[in-house]
Design a protein around this motif. Structure first.
Motif, PDB file in Angstrom:
ATOM      1  N   GLU A 247       7.939   1.889   1.383  1.00  0.00           N
ATOM      2  CA  GLU A 247       8.245   0.566   1.908  1.00  0.00           C
ATOM      3  C   GLU A 247       7.526   0.304   3.216  1.00  0.00           C
ATOM      4  N   VAL A 248       7.178  -0.954   3.441  1.00  0.00           N
ATOM      5  CA  VAL A 248       6.591  -1.382   4.709  1.00  0.00           C
ATOM      6  C   VAL A 248       7.646  -2.270   5.364  1.00  0.00           C
ATOM      7  N   LYS A 249       8.079  -1.911   6.591  1.00  0.00           N
ATOM      8  CA  LYS A 249       9.200  -2.635   7.204  1.00  0.00           C
ATOM      9  C   LYS A 249       8.935  -2.918   8.663  1.00  0.00           C
ATOM     10  N   VAL A 250       9.306  -4.113   9.094  1.00  0.00           N
ATOM     11  CA  VAL A 250       9.238  -4.431  10.522  1.00  0.00           C
ATOM     12  C   VAL A 250      10.592  -4.068  11.127  1.00  0.00           C
ATOM     13  N   ILE A 251      10.579  -3.218  12.161  1.00  0.00           N
ATOM     14  CA  ILE A 251      11.817  -2.796  12.811  1.00  0.00           C
ATOM     15  C   ILE A 251      11.740  -3.219  14.271  1.00  0.00           C
ATOM     16  N   GLU A 252      12.819  -3.853  14.723  1.00  0.00           N
ATOM     17  CA  GLU A 252      12.844  -4.318  16.103  1.00  0.00           C
ATOM     18  C   GLU A 252      12.576  -3.165  17.056  1.00  0.00           C
ATOM     19  N   GLY A 253      11.632  -3.385  17.965  1.00  0.00           N
ATOM     20  CA  GLY A 253      11.322  -2.351  18.939  1.00  0.00           C
ATOM     21  C   GLY A 253      10.294  -1.349  18.453  1.00  0.00           C
ATOM     22  N   LEU A 254      10.063  -1.297  17.151  1.00  0.00           N
ATOM     23  CA  LEU A 254       9.096  -0.330  16.616  1.00  0.00           C
ATOM     24  C   LEU A 254       7.886  -1.008  16.000  1.00  0.00           C
ATOM     25  N   GLY A 255       8.008  -2.304  15.704  1.00  0.00           N
ATOM     26  CA  GLY A 255       6.915  -3.008  15.040  1.00  0.00           C
ATOM     27  C   GLY A 255       6.905  -2.698  13.550  1.00  0.00           C
ATOM     28  N   THR A 256       5.722  -2.806  12.947  1.00  0.00           N
ATOM     29  CA  THR A 256       5.637  -2.520  11.514  1.00  0.00           C
ATOM     30  C   THR A 256       5.612  -1.016  11.307  1.00  0.00           C
ATOM     31  N   THR A 257       6.509  -0.549  10.470  1.00  0.00           N
ATOM     32  CA  THR A 257       6.613   0.885  10.192  1.00  0.00           C
ATOM     33  C   THR A 257       6.438   1.094   8.689  1.00  0.00           C
ATOM     34  N   ILE A 258       6.114   2.303   8.302  1.00  0.00           N
ATOM     35  CA  ILE A 258       6.088   2.607   6.872  1.00  0.00           C
ATOM     36  C   ILE A 258       7.094   3.721   6.576  1.00  0.00           C
ATOM     37  N   ASP A 259       7.837   3.532   5.493  1.00  0.00           N
ATOM     38  CA  ASP A 259       8.726   4.585   4.999  1.00  0.00           C
ATOM     39  C   ASP A 259       7.959   5.308   3.900  1.00  0.00           C
ATOM     40  N   VAL A 260       7.770   6.596   4.094  1.00  0.00           N
ATOM     41  CA  VAL A 260       6.967   7.339   3.120  1.00  0.00           C
ATOM     42  C   VAL A 260       7.773   8.493   2.531  1.00  0.00           C
ATOM     43  N   VAL A 261       7.346   8.917   1.360  1.00  0.00           N
ATOM     44  CA  VAL A 261       7.869  10.155   0.799  1.00  0.00           C
ATOM     45  C   VAL A 261       6.744  11.182   0.869  1.00  0.00           C
ATOM     46  N   LEU A 262       7.009  12.244   1.601  1.00  0.00           N
ATOM     47  CA  LEU A 262       6.046  13.338   1.673  1.00  0.00           C
ATOM     48  C   LEU A 262       6.402  14.299   0.539  1.00  0.00           C
ATOM     49  N   SER A 263       5.587  14.300  -0.505  1.00  0.00           N
ATOM     50  CA  SER A 263       5.904  15.116  -1.687  1.00  0.00           C
ATOM     51  C   SER A 263       5.398  16.533  -1.544  1.00  0.00           C
ATOM     52  N   ASN A 264       4.315  16.668  -0.779  1.00  0.00           N
ATOM     53  CA  ASN A 264       3.782  18.011  -0.585  1.00  0.00           C
ATOM     54  C   ASN A 264       3.069  18.080   0.758  1.00  0.00           C
ATOM     55  N   GLY A 265       3.010  19.257   1.331  1.00  0.00           N
ATOM     56  CA  GLY A 265       2.287  19.476   2.576  1.00  0.00           C
ATOM     57  C   GLY A 265       3.095  19.192   3.827  1.00  0.00           C
ATOM     58  N   ILE A 266       2.381  19.077   4.933  1.00  0.00           N
ATOM     59  CA  ILE A 266       2.991  18.942   6.252  1.00  0.00           C
ATOM     60  C   ILE A 266       2.347  17.768   6.985  1.00  0.00           C
ATOM     61  N   LEU A 267       3.147  16.983   7.706  1.00  0.00           N
ATOM     62  CA  LEU A 267       2.604  15.925   8.572  1.00  0.00           C
ATOM     63  C   LEU A 267       2.967  16.247  10.011  1.00  0.00           C
ATOM     64  N   ASN A 268       2.051  15.917  10.937  1.00  0.00           N
ATOM     65  CA  ASN A 268       2.296  16.145  12.360  1.00  0.00           C
ATOM     66  C   ASN A 268       2.121  14.851  13.139  1.00  0.00           C
ATOM     67  N   GLU A 269       2.887  14.730  14.213  1.00  0.00           N
ATOM     68  CA  GLU A 269       2.673  13.643  15.155  1.00  0.00           C
ATOM     69  C   GLU A 269       1.206  13.714  15.604  1.00  0.00           C
ATOM     70  N   GLY A 270       0.561  12.559  15.702  1.00  0.00           N
ATOM     71  CA  GLY A 270      -0.826  12.556  16.147  1.00  0.00           C
ATOM     72  C   GLY A 270      -1.847  12.681  15.028  1.00  0.00           C
ATOM     73  N   ASP A 271      -1.423  13.051  13.829  1.00  0.00           N
ATOM     74  CA  ASP A 271      -2.359  13.142  12.691  1.00  0.00           C
ATOM     75  C   ASP A 271      -3.058  11.798  12.466  1.00  0.00           C
ATOM     76  N   THR A 272      -4.302  11.869  12.091  1.00  0.00           N
ATOM     77  CA  THR A 272      -5.023  10.655  11.703  1.00  0.00           C
ATOM     78  C   THR A 272      -4.798  10.419  10.219  1.00  0.00           C
ATOM     79  N   ILE A 273      -4.238   9.240   9.911  1.00  0.00           N
ATOM     80  CA  ILE A 273      -3.909   8.946   8.512  1.00  0.00           C
ATOM     81  C   ILE A 273      -4.713   7.747   8.016  1.00  0.00           C
ATOM     82  N   VAL A 274      -4.921   7.735   6.715  1.00  0.00           N
ATOM     83  CA  VAL A 274      -5.690   6.662   6.090  1.00  0.00           C
ATOM     84  C   VAL A 274      -4.887   6.131   4.911  1.00  0.00           C
ATOM     85  N   LEU A 275      -4.690   4.796   4.880  1.00  0.00           N
ATOM     86  CA  LEU A 275      -3.975   4.223   3.747  1.00  0.00           C
ATOM     87  C   LEU A 275      -4.568   2.894   3.325  1.00  0.00           C
ATOM     88  N   CYS A 276      -4.097   2.410   2.197  1.00  0.00           N
ATOM     89  CA  CYS A 276      -4.653   1.204   1.604  1.00  0.00           C
ATOM     90  C   CYS A 276      -3.964  -0.021   2.193  1.00  0.00           C
TER      91      CYS A 276
END
Ligand code: GDP
Length: 365
Positions: A247-276
């Motif tokens: 989901e793509v959601k606008v949250i007050e104080g946070l702006g546009t955020t994305i809710d993601v499901v991480l199915s495999n692997g690890i994500l870190n703060e600061g990671d460079t991400i690429v999406l459509c």
């Protein structure tokens, strides 16, 4: 070297399978979810069930407790670290959880109302599951509505059935046989779960009641069995990042955020991400990885907890700049080296390859 260490098969880097719930409207998908999430405080049965973004996590301890009534001798062995169940039942989250034809939802529960049999959206769900080759079990829900049913809260189904009078047992058998025929008409062989000799050949039918909780221990045990039989060991280890925007959601104080499901692997703060995105590929840095704060942490100012790093499988909210045009259903890729322009360009081309497919789904819905 680090990659090799990360991929090494050990119990620390096992990942949890992801489960989706599908079925016709009003069959009890939401109620079943509520019931499996429910923790029995008196019996100290919490076991670390955690509410995540868009999903609920059941650690193996909680699964063991919830299945104890049908595993009294403890003979059933749990090999998974836990189970991530997606909170929004239905087609949409299932179809969003995909990656290039394969499904990131590893197993599914197809809910059927035992009093109604197969309905239009049941058939649609069956087609989706077949197309994605997703192993599934069927919850034959609302058994408490069989005429004269005497409930025993949260009991194993087999015992509950054996304690019913002959009339109830006959009605159950009758409806079960009709359901099996209806499945056969859709080219699925189905069997009552404890009469099923091959989960590879037959779909298991597990009678449940989301009201009385009967059959739910069986359902959870069956889900784990299915995962352990049908998911290869390899799949259960943490490896490369597989992540999808739910989901793509606008949250007050946070702006546009994305809710993601991480199915495999690890994500870190600061990671460079690429999406459509609707306006071209989005390349940005993860500002924060947020999960819901626990109820008891009342002094926490925010409703979210910040995580430096998160590990599959889980649901997490990501804040970052430039997410306005992100598309639900998009894959999220991580750059190994944020300064490598060639790599970024490749990832951008890769995610944008999904655009047509994603847009056609948006216009259909
Ligand atoms: P969903 O549309 O599939 O999510 O269905 P819900 O969970 O919203 O349930 C639809 C209706 O069926 C609600 O009124 C529920 O209370 C009822 N319901 C769900 N599960 C059961 C069950 O096991 N037994 C009975 N008697 N009613 C149920």
């Amino acid at each position: 070297e680090m990659e090799a260490a990360r991929n090494a098969a050990s119990s620390e880097n096992l990942r949890s399978p992801i489960c989706c719930i599908l079925g016709h409207v009003d069959t009890g998908k939401t109620k079943l979810l509520d019931k499996i999430r429910q923790t029995n405080v008196q019996e100290g049965e919490a076991g670390g069930i955690t509410q995540q973004i868009g999903a609920t996590y059941f650690p193996v301890d909680a699964l063991q407790k919830k299945t104890a009534v049908v595993n009294q001798d403890g003979a059933f062995e749990f090999k998974v670290p836990g189970l991530l169940v997606i909170d929004t039942p239905g087609h949409e989250s299932f179809t969003n959880l995909r990656s290039r034809g394969s499904s990131l939802c590893n197993i599914a529960i197809l809910v059927v109302d035992i009093m109604h049999g197969l309905e239009p959206q049941t058939l649609e769900s069956m087609r989706l599951l077949r197309d994605r080759k997703t192993p599934f079990i069927v919850a034959l829900n609302k058994i408490d509505r069989l005429y004269g049913w005497k409930p025993i809260a949260n009991n194993g189904f087999r015992e509950s059935l054996s304690l019913q009078n002959k009339g109830v047992q006959n009605e159950f058998r009758d409806r079960l046989e009709k359901t099996k025929v209806a499945f056969a008409e859709q080219s699925f062989n189905a069997e009552l779960f404890y009469e099923n000799k091959s989960m590879a050949k037959y779909v298991s039918l597990v009678p449940t009641s989301a009201h009385t909780g009967e059959g739910i221990p069986d359902m959870l045990k069956l889900l784990v069995t299915l995962t352990q039989e049908r998911m290869t060991r390899q799949l259960m280890y943490l490896s490369e990042v597989e992540c999808t925007v739910l989901e793509v959601k606008v949250i007050e104080g946070l702006g546009t955020t994305i809710d993601v499901v991480l199915s495999n692997g690890i994500l870190n703060e600061g990671d460079t991400i690429v999406l459509c995105g609707t306006d071209g590929a989005i390349t940005t840095q993860i500002r924060a990885l947020l999960t819901p704060a626990e109820m008891k942490e009342l002094r926490v100012k925010s409703v979210y907890v910040h995580n430096k790093t998160v590990k599959a499988a889980l649901g997490v909210k990501i804040t970052a700049n430039g997410l306005d045009n992100a598309i639900a259903g998009s894959r999220l890729l991580v750059a190994k080296n944020k300064d490598d322009e060639d790599e970024i360009e490749e990832l951008e081309e890769d995610v944008m390859g999904d655009l047509e497919n994603l847009m056609s789904r948006i216009s259909k819905s």
